[in-house]
Scaffold this motif. Structure first.
Motif, PDB file in Angstrom:
ATOM      1  N   ILE A   5      82.627  44.481 -19.461  1.00 43.43           N
ATOM      2  CA  ILE A   5      81.629  45.488 -19.081  1.00 43.43           C
ATOM      3  C   ILE A   5      82.344  46.555 -18.263  1.00 43.43           C
ATOM      4  O   ILE A   5      83.342  46.292 -17.611  1.00 43.43           O
ATOM      5  CB  ILE A   5      80.434  44.902 -18.277  1.00 43.43           C
ATOM      6  N   GLY A   6      81.830  47.762 -18.291  1.00 38.23           N
ATOM      7  CA  GLY A   6      82.404  48.840 -17.505  1.00 38.23           C
ATOM      8  C   GLY A   6      83.688  49.385 -18.113  1.00 38.23           C
ATOM      9  O   GLY A   6      84.156  48.905 -19.158  1.00 38.23           O
ATOM     10  N   THR A  46      90.063  48.014  -8.272  1.00 40.92           N
ATOM     11  CA  THR A  46      89.234  49.170  -7.943  1.00 40.92           C
ATOM     12  C   THR A  46      89.599  49.679  -6.557  1.00 40.92           C
ATOM     13  O   THR A  46      90.156  48.952  -5.743  1.00 40.92           O
ATOM     14  CB  THR A  46      87.733  48.799  -7.974  1.00 40.92           C
ATOM     15  N   ASP A  47      89.247  50.904  -6.298  1.00 37.69           N
ATOM     16  CA  ASP A  47      89.550  51.553  -5.030  1.00 37.69           C
ATOM     17  C   ASP A  47      88.594  51.035  -3.941  1.00 37.69           C
ATOM     18  O   ASP A  47      87.376  51.068  -4.130  1.00 37.69           O
ATOM     19  CB  ASP A  47      89.387  53.057  -5.194  1.00 37.69           C
ATOM     20  N   VAL A  57      78.927  52.224  -8.440  1.00 42.91           N
ATOM     21  CA  VAL A  57      78.361  52.553  -9.754  1.00 42.91           C
ATOM     22  C   VAL A  57      78.362  54.061 -10.007  1.00 42.91           C
ATOM     23  O   VAL A  57      78.459  54.484 -11.158  1.00 42.91           O
ATOM     24  CB  VAL A  57      76.951  51.945  -9.967  1.00 42.91           C
ATOM     25  N   GLU A  58      78.270  54.860  -8.960  1.00 41.96           N
ATOM     26  CA  GLU A  58      78.382  56.313  -9.149  1.00 41.96           C
ATOM     27  C   GLU A  58      79.772  56.677  -9.650  1.00 41.96           C
ATOM     28  O   GLU A  58      79.928  57.570 -10.465  1.00 41.96           O
ATOM     29  CB  GLU A  58      78.072  57.065  -7.850  1.00 41.96           C
ATOM     30  N   HIS A  59      80.785  55.962  -9.155  1.00 34.50           N
ATOM     31  CA  HIS A  59      82.161  56.275  -9.538  1.00 34.50           C
ATOM     32  C   HIS A  59      82.568  55.623 -10.864  1.00 34.50           C
ATOM     33  O   HIS A  59      83.208  56.270 -11.697  1.00 34.50           O
ATOM     34  CB  HIS A  59      83.132  55.836  -8.436  1.00 34.50           C
ATOM     35  N   TYR A  60      82.226  54.341 -11.055  1.00 33.70           N
ATOM     36  CA  TYR A  60      82.709  53.590 -12.214  1.00 33.70           C
ATOM     37  C   TYR A  60      81.720  53.511 -13.373  1.00 33.70           C
ATOM     38  O   TYR A  60      82.048  52.980 -14.423  1.00 33.70           O
ATOM     39  CB  TYR A  60      83.127  52.182 -11.795  1.00 33.70           C
ATOM     40  N   GLU A  63      75.819  52.502 -15.651  1.00 30.80           N
ATOM     41  CA  GLU A  63      75.358  51.362 -16.437  1.00 30.80           C
ATOM     42  C   GLU A  63      75.673  50.028 -15.743  1.00 30.80           C
ATOM     43  O   GLU A  63      75.038  49.012 -16.004  1.00 30.80           O
ATOM     44  CB  GLU A  63      75.956  51.383 -17.853  1.00 30.80           C
ATOM     45  N   LEU A  64      76.629  50.042 -14.822  1.00 32.69           N
ATOM     46  CA  LEU A  64      76.994  48.821 -14.096  1.00 32.69           C
ATOM     47  C   LEU A  64      75.932  48.410 -13.076  1.00 32.69           C
ATOM     48  O   LEU A  64      75.917  47.268 -12.632  1.00 32.69           O
ATOM     49  CB  LEU A  64      78.341  49.001 -13.396  1.00 32.69           C
ATOM     50  N   ARG A  65      75.055  49.323 -12.703  1.00 31.29           N
ATOM     51  CA  ARG A  65      74.034  48.995 -11.701  1.00 31.29           C
ATOM     52  C   ARG A  65      73.193  47.793 -12.127  1.00 31.29           C
ATOM     53  O   ARG A  65      72.889  46.935 -11.326  1.00 31.29           O
ATOM     54  CB  ARG A  65      73.146  50.208 -11.429  1.00 31.29           C
ATOM     55  N   ARG A  66      72.847  47.729 -13.401  1.00 29.87           N
ATOM     56  CA  ARG A  66      72.010  46.624 -13.889  1.00 29.87           C
ATOM     57  C   ARG A  66      72.826  45.362 -14.175  1.00 29.87           C
ATOM     58  O   ARG A  66      72.262  44.337 -14.507  1.00 29.87           O
ATOM     59  CB  ARG A  66      71.264  47.054 -15.144  1.00 29.87           C
ATOM     60  N   GLN A  67      74.140  45.470 -14.066  1.00 27.83           N
ATOM     61  CA  GLN A  67      75.020  44.340 -14.335  1.00 27.83           C
ATOM     62  C   GLN A  67      75.800  43.920 -13.091  1.00 27.83           C
ATOM     63  O   GLN A  67      76.759  43.173 -13.197  1.00 27.83           O
ATOM     64  CB  GLN A  67      75.985  44.709 -15.464  1.00 27.83           C
TER      65      GLN A  67
END
Length: 185
Positions: A5-6, A46-47, A57-60, A63-67
Motif C-alpha cells: 500500500i502507498g 520515511t522522514d 498522509v498529506e505527504h505520502y 489514500e493511506l488515511r483509511r489504511q
C-alpha cells in the motif's frame, strides 16, 4: 520491492530491515511465529518530520488515511493499581478510553498514558509506538476494523519509518484481544 500500500521510495521485508528497527521491534520480527509470514511485514523508510498521521498522509498519500492505524498506550486505574494497555485503532477513529477501554481493563478511571510513561514502558519513540515488540504481558486491544484490512500502516517504534502489516497479524500479537467498539468516530 513495491510496498503493498502507498508509494514509498524504500520498502523492504521487515526481516531485512532489522538494523533500522529498535531492539524490541526487531526482536518481535526476528521471533515472529504468526500464521502471516514475517516477510509479509514491510518496513518503509520515511522522514521523521512527517511521522504524525495527519501530516504523514498529506505527504505520502491521502489514500493511506483509511489504511493507517494508531497505537496508543492507556493507563487504567483502580485504587492504587495501574494497568497499562496498548490500543490499536484506525487513524480515522479515536480510542474510546473512558467507555470501552475503562470497562475492558476493569478500571474506575482510564486515560492516555503520559509521554514519559508510554515511551519508558515501551522503549519506543513517542509518535512511533507500534504494537509489535511491546513488553510481555501487556494487553493489546485491537479494533476489529484494523484486523479486517489487507494491510495497515502503523508505527515502527521510531518516528523514522513505518511498518505495513497484514491486518490479520494484529490478532496474533502476544496479548492481543479484538475489542468491538474500541475505535469510535
Amino acid at each position: 520491492m513495491d510496498a503493498p500500500i502507498g508509494h514509498f521510495d524504500h520498502a523492504v521485508p521487515a526481516p531485512d530491515a532489522l538494523g533500522d528497527l529498535i531492539r524490541p521491534v526487531a526482536d518481535a520480527v526476528r521471533h515472529w511465529s504468526g500464521s502471516v509470514p514475517a516477510d509479509q511485514i514491510v518496513y518503509v523508510d520515511t522522514d521523521p518530520r512527517w511521522a504524525d498521521t495527519a501530516v504523514f498522509v498529506e505527504h505520502y498519500g491521502r489514500e493511506l488515511r483509511r489504511q493507517s492505524a494508531n497505537c496508543v498506550v492507556v493507563a487504567g486505574r483502580r485504587g492504587s493499581e495501574t494497568v497499562l494497555a496498548a490500543c490499536v485503532v484506525l487513524s480515522t477513529t479515536r480510542v474510546d478510553v473512558n467507555g470501552v477501554v475503562r470497562r475492558r481493563l476493569g478500571a474506575r478511571k482510564a486515560s492516555f498514558a503520559s509521554m514519559d510513561t508510554a515511551t519508558g514502558e515501551t522503549g519506543m519513540e513517542y509518535g512511533g509506538i507500534t504494537p509489535l515488540g511491546l513488553p510481555e504481558g501487556r494487553p493489546v486491544l485491537v479494533d476489529p476494523a484494523v484486523a479486517d484490512l489487507p494491510y495497515v500502516l502503523v508505527g515502527s517504534g521510531r518516528r523514522r519509518g513505518k511498518l505495513l502489516v497484514p491486518g490479520k497479524a494484529f490478532t496474533e500479537l502476544p496479548g492481543a484481544v479484538l475489542v468491538e467498539g474500541l475505535g469510535v468516530a
